[in-house]
Scaffold this active site. Structure first.
Site, PDB file in Angstrom:
ATOM      1  N   LYS A 159      54.205  55.025   9.648  1.00 38.65           N
ATOM      2  CA  LYS A 159      54.415  56.465   9.804  1.00 38.65           C
ATOM      3  C   LYS A 159      53.324  57.004  10.729  1.00 38.65           C
ATOM      4  CE  LYS A 159      52.854  60.120   8.162  1.00 38.65           C
ATOM      5  NZ  LYS A 159      52.818  60.898   9.423  1.00 38.65           N
ATOM      6  N   GLY A 209      42.676  57.695  10.003  1.00 40.26           N
ATOM      7  CA  GLY A 209      42.729  59.151  10.091  1.00 40.26           C
ATOM      8  C   GLY A 209      41.457  59.773   9.564  1.00 40.26           C
ATOM      9  N   GLU A 231      40.411  53.322   7.813  1.00 34.12           N
ATOM     10  CA  GLU A 231      39.594  53.458   9.030  1.00 34.12           C
ATOM     11  C   GLU A 231      39.493  54.947   9.305  1.00 34.12           C
ATOM     12  OE1 GLU A 231      38.077  51.089  10.645  1.00 34.12           O
ATOM     13  OE2 GLU A 231      39.001  49.349   9.685  1.00 34.12           O
ATOM     14  N   LEU A 232      38.314  55.523   9.113  1.00 33.17           N
ATOM     15  CA  LEU A 232      38.198  56.986   9.092  1.00 33.17           C
ATOM     16  C   LEU A 232      37.339  57.503  10.254  1.00 33.17           C
ATOM     17  CD1 LEU A 232      37.825  57.194   5.222  1.00 33.17           C
ATOM     18  CD2 LEU A 232      39.916  57.208   6.604  1.00 33.17           C
ATOM     19  N   CYS A 265      37.536  57.923  17.564  1.00 34.22           N
ATOM     20  CA  CYS A 265      36.706  57.817  16.350  1.00 34.22           C
ATOM     21  C   CYS A 265      35.305  57.336  16.680  1.00 34.22           C
ATOM     22  CB  CYS A 265      37.378  56.908  15.331  1.00 34.22           C
ATOM     23  SG  CYS A 265      37.784  55.287  15.998  1.00 34.22           S
TER      24      CYS A 265
END
Ligand code: NAD
Length: 478
Positions: A159, A209, A231-232, A265
């Site tokens: 998604k 995100g 994974e931020l 990021c």
């Protein structure tokens, strides 16, 4: 669910709509993919590699259409058209690596406690993986986890962000050309509600995100007892020492900070420079930054594209305003500007900053380089580590040995030495851990990028007689 409007980043106008997938549709798709996954897993790695290699060819054939769609999604042209080829390279690279990785993960041997027991390992993929991805690199980030998971034997539902969904149609067309893949890999469209519905259906989740969404999803996954690979965000620091070549340091820092308009990021978001060279460094950095141009009105010219998400420009403006209100000085660039409806920002250098300012603590995600002076390298390390994040960092010094000695002390999962943002060059080669709030669940890079999708089942065989019941007697001498 209601139709979601999608804004064009170059015009600020809604020119696309998506119909979000609901819970029942995702459940039905999940059931179909689970059925196909059994055969996909049992067919073996040689089959999966052959299928994915055919898909790489199909992506190449559709590269123009995928690039065109992503260019509208993101408002940038060159990178958008490079991305399909980056994905192709990633697919082929994982195809080269996967057979050996899977072979090496199968252990066999004899018990270290008793020599009549031997063991071997079965590798059992999570049947259905959910991938939820962000808007800043739409196609690439939707595939980073999916490709190794498919090779591990999982089926995958992706998604992507509702902010940048246009690339999905041409990518899905490339998948449809490879029916064996189409049976185990699908995209679904929608926003947070669709994401939540997806999490409820899958056996493992890969999420890329923001920290706040990642935290909420990690809680949901914990309740469901499914693994969450997160994974931020990041707030990468760069340290520039007195001995550094300042022109090189400025170029490295600038590239790290403004690439993709800072919407990365691992963008360089803070710079600490030795006070003795601070002024000279800032002068060089400002000169280099001032030479960069907006890629407006011509999408094929200039360096800095529009903000992909208009709201992001408001966040960056708010960080800048907070810093200036607390005494920071804008040396070049400045607040965002609206051109033909798109939100843009010139490369912005900021001095006189400190850690009381939001711009030094929270993820900015814009083309801004705040520079703070330090007096001693211990202070630079302390400032760099004074963050809830720990994605990556950089050190630019007079030589590699000096940079390495500082880099080893930093609280971050990947440290670029003598440059910034090198993580992207080693994706399949080496593992890295995201420290702090930047991630959870083990490395998506290196061999673990694939091996994390396999549950290990130990098959343990007794070859001699079963333990004598006399062994259980509490009073052996009676
Ligand atoms: P976001 O968290 O707002 O959204 C990411 C995805 O999660 C989207 O697909 C969104 O629809 C979905 N989502 C949002 N709320 C949800 C919910 N409650 N349940 C299920 N799904 C939900 O992030 P974003 O703004 O799209 O992306 C920017 C962020 O991503 C930045 O923080 C950036 O640093 C981070 N990022 C990290 C990496 C990395 O590798 N560490 C890479 C790129 C981006």
């Amino acid at each position: 669910m209601t139709t979601i409007p999608v804004t064009n980043p170059r015009t600020g106008e809604v020119d696309h709509w998506i119909e979000p997938w609901g819970r029942a549709e995702i459940a039905a798709l999940g059931a179909d993919l689970r059925k196909a996954q059994q055969g996909w897993s049992e067919a073996g790695i040689a089959h999966r590699v052959a299928v994915l290699r055919r898909w790489a060819d199909a992506i190449e054939a559709h590269a123009g259409a995928i690039g065109d769609a992503e260019a509208v999604d993101t408002g940038r042209s060159r990178v958008a058209h490079e991305v399909p080829h980056m994905v192709v390279a990633s697919v082929r690279g994982w195809c080269d690596a996967a057979p050996t990785l899977l072979d090496g993960a199968r252990l066999q041997g004899r018990s270290s406690v008793t020599d009549t027991v031997s063991f071997d390992t079965e590798l059992d993929p999570y049947p259905l993986l959910g991938v939820i991805s962000p808007w800043n690199h739409p196609f690439l980030l939707s595939m980073l986890d999916a490709v190794p998971a498919l090779l591990a034997g999982c089926a995958v539902i992706v998604k992507p962000s509702e902010v940048t969904p246009r690339f999905v149609e041409p990518v899905s067309a490339s998948i449809a050309e490879v029916p064996e893949l189409d049976a185990v890999l699908r995209y679904v469209l929608g926003g947070p509600e669709t994401g939540q519905a997806l999490v409820a259906e899958v056996d493992a989740l890969c999420f890329t995100g923001s920290v706040s969404t990642g935290r909420a999803l990690a809680e949901t996954c914990a309740r469901l007892f499914i693994p969450a690979f997160l994974e931020l965000g990041g707030k990468d620091a760069a340290i520039v020492t007195a001995s550094a070549d300042l022109a090189r340091a400025a170029a490295a820092v600038l590239k790290g900070a403004v690439h993709n308009t800072g919407q990365i990021c691992f963008a360089t978001e803070r710079v600490y420079v030795d006070r003795t060279v601070h002024d000279e460094f800032v002068e060089e950095l400002t000169a280099q930054a001032s030479r960069l141009e907006l890629n407006h009105p011509d999408i094929d010219r200039g360096h800095l594209g529009p903000f992909i998400l208009g709201r992001q420009a408001d966040i960056v403006d708010a960080h800048l305003a907070d810093a200036v209100a607390r005494g920071a000085v804008i040396r070049c660039g400045g607040p965002s500007e609206t051109l033909d409806g798109g939100r843009y920002m010139r490369a912005t250098v900021l001095t006189g900053v400190d850690h009381s300012m939001t711009i030094m603590r929270e993820e900015t995600f814009g083309p801004v380089v705040p520079v703070q002076a330090y007096d001693h390298v211990d202070e630079a390390v302390h400032l760099a580590d004074d963050s809830e994040y720990g994605l990556s960092a950089a050190v630019i010094a007079g030589d590699e040995a000096e940079a390495r000695a500082i880099g080893r002390r930093l609280h971050a999962g990947a440290v670029s030495l003598m440059d910034t943002s090198l993580t992207i060059t080693i994706m399949r080669d080496v593992e890295k851990t995201s420290y702090g709030a930047s991630g959870l669940g083990g490395s998506r890079m290196g061999p673990n990028g694939l091996l994390r999708f396999l549950r290990r089942k130990a098959l343990i065989t007794r070859s001699g007689p079963v333990t004598d019941m006399e062994m259980l007697r509490e009073d052996p001498h009676s």
